[in-house]
Design a protein around this motif. Structure first.
Motif, PDB file in Angstrom:
ATOM      1  N   ARG A  90      37.358 130.141 -36.096  1.00 54.76           N
ATOM      2  CA  ARG A  90      37.571 131.040 -34.716  1.00 54.76           C
ATOM      3  C   ARG A  90      38.456 129.797 -34.547  1.00 54.76           C
ATOM      4  O   ARG A  90      39.265 129.711 -33.187  1.00 54.76           O
ATOM      5  N   ALA A 109      34.698 125.863 -27.252  1.00 51.43           N
ATOM      6  CA  ALA A 109      35.830 127.962 -27.484  1.00 51.43           C
ATOM      7  C   ALA A 109      35.242 128.677 -28.465  1.00 51.43           C
ATOM      8  O   ALA A 109      35.379 130.172 -28.124  1.00 51.43           O
ATOM      9  N   ASP A 114      36.317 132.197 -28.255  1.00 52.74           N
ATOM     10  CA  ASP A 114      37.769 132.201 -28.319  1.00 52.74           C
ATOM     11  C   ASP A 114      38.214 131.792 -29.834  1.00 52.74           C
ATOM     12  O   ASP A 114      37.346 130.507 -29.633  1.00 52.74           O
ATOM     13  N   THR A 116      41.377 129.366 -30.994  1.00 51.81           N
ATOM     14  CA  THR A 116      41.955 127.941 -30.441  1.00 51.81           C
ATOM     15  C   THR A 116      42.835 127.517 -32.190  1.00 51.81           C
ATOM     16  O   THR A 116      42.344 127.172 -33.428  1.00 51.81           O
ATOM     17  N   VAL A 158      45.363 131.642 -24.940  1.00 51.70           N
ATOM     18  CA  VAL A 158      44.016 132.539 -25.275  1.00 51.70           C
ATOM     19  C   VAL A 158      43.769 131.366 -26.524  1.00 51.70           C
ATOM     20  O   VAL A 158      43.174 130.865 -27.111  1.00 51.70           O
ATOM     21  N   GLU A 163      40.437 128.425 -21.176  1.00 48.57           N
ATOM     22  CA  GLU A 163      39.954 129.015 -20.273  1.00 48.57           C
ATOM     23  C   GLU A 163      40.116 129.866 -19.026  1.00 48.57           C
ATOM     24  O   GLU A 163      41.615 129.913 -19.106  1.00 48.57           O
ATOM     25  N   ARG A 194      38.888 138.388 -26.882  1.00 46.53           N
ATOM     26  CA  ARG A 194      40.068 137.926 -26.950  1.00 46.53           C
ATOM     27  C   ARG A 194      40.654 137.099 -27.973  1.00 46.53           C
ATOM     28  O   ARG A 194      41.783 137.155 -28.244  1.00 46.53           O
ATOM     29  N   ALA A 195      39.305 136.752 -28.940  1.00 42.44           N
ATOM     30  CA  ALA A 195      39.634 136.178 -30.167  1.00 42.44           C
ATOM     31  C   ALA A 195      40.305 137.065 -31.559  1.00 42.44           C
ATOM     32  O   ALA A 195      40.970 136.732 -32.404  1.00 42.44           O
TER      33      ALA A 195
END
Length: 207
Positions: A90, A109, A114, A116, A158, A163, A194-195
């Motif tokens: 992730r 996140a 989400d 990163t 994102v 956020e 989103r991820a």
């Protein structure tokens, strides 16, 4: 504020593991634990992203609690990032850049689902994809698919773990617009969240 996120740290070097645990312990939104206690997020620290490290990442993800993984690596090339994302990571960080702020942001996140990545690595992945080097390009089912400038800008932020409200401030959009952009991308390309949108766009060259 809700319950803190349970985070465990995995590292071959016990000194490095102790340092990361000390860094994360300063964040009140994080509670440190062990892998045996079913953490929500596992921070893995490796020297390089070789097949054995990718297998270890998959093993962590395959645990009953299916924790999210933030991978911290000494060396992180675009190809390494793609392999790690495909294996379920992730968050990705270079060890030299893994300060307290970045580590905690990546872990939180990941807990939200989400993704990163370091901004410069994301840019290199995007250039790699644009020149046809991202795994051979998009699959036939995605032929002709593309993102507009607004969608690219939102997905970049994102991917960096920001956020919705922060993305809105940076791009001078309303939070509702940012949410709508992400929703449109996930619905159009039949993605889960989103991820998934970030990871799939990188792997297929959509960004």
């Amino acid at each position: 504020m809700g319950e803190p996120v349970l985070v465990s740290v995995v590292a071959l070097d016990p000194v490095l593991e102790a340092g990361i645990r000390s860094t994360l312990s300063a964040c009140p939104e994080i509670a440190l634990t062990t892998a045996a206690d079913e953490p929500r997020v596992v921070v893995m620290t490796v020297d390089q992203v070789s097949p054995s490290e990718v297998d270890a990442l998959r093993s962590v993800r395959a645990a009953p609690s299916q924790p999210e993984v933030v991978l911290v690596a000494s060396r992180l090339a675009p190809g390494d990032a793609l392999h790690a994302l495909a294996a379920g990571a992730r968050g990705l960080l270079r060890r030299c850049e893994a300060d307290a702020a970045r580590l905690t942001r990546a872990a939180l996140a990941a807990a939200r689902g989400d993704c990163t990545l370091p901004p410069d690595l994301l840019d290199r992945l995007l250039r790699h994809a644009e020149t046809g080097g991202a795994g051979g390009g998009a699959s036939p089912a995605w032929a002709g698919a593309s993102l507009d400038d607004r969608e690219r800008s939102v997905l970049r932020l994102v991917a960096d773990g920001h956020e919705t409200n922060e993305i809105a401030r940076r791009l001078c959009y309303s939070p509702r617009t940012v949410t709508s952009v992400v929703h449109d991308i996930t619905r159009r390309f039949r993605l889960r969240n989103r991820a998934h949108a970030v990871a799939y766009a990188l792997r297929t060259g959509l960004l």
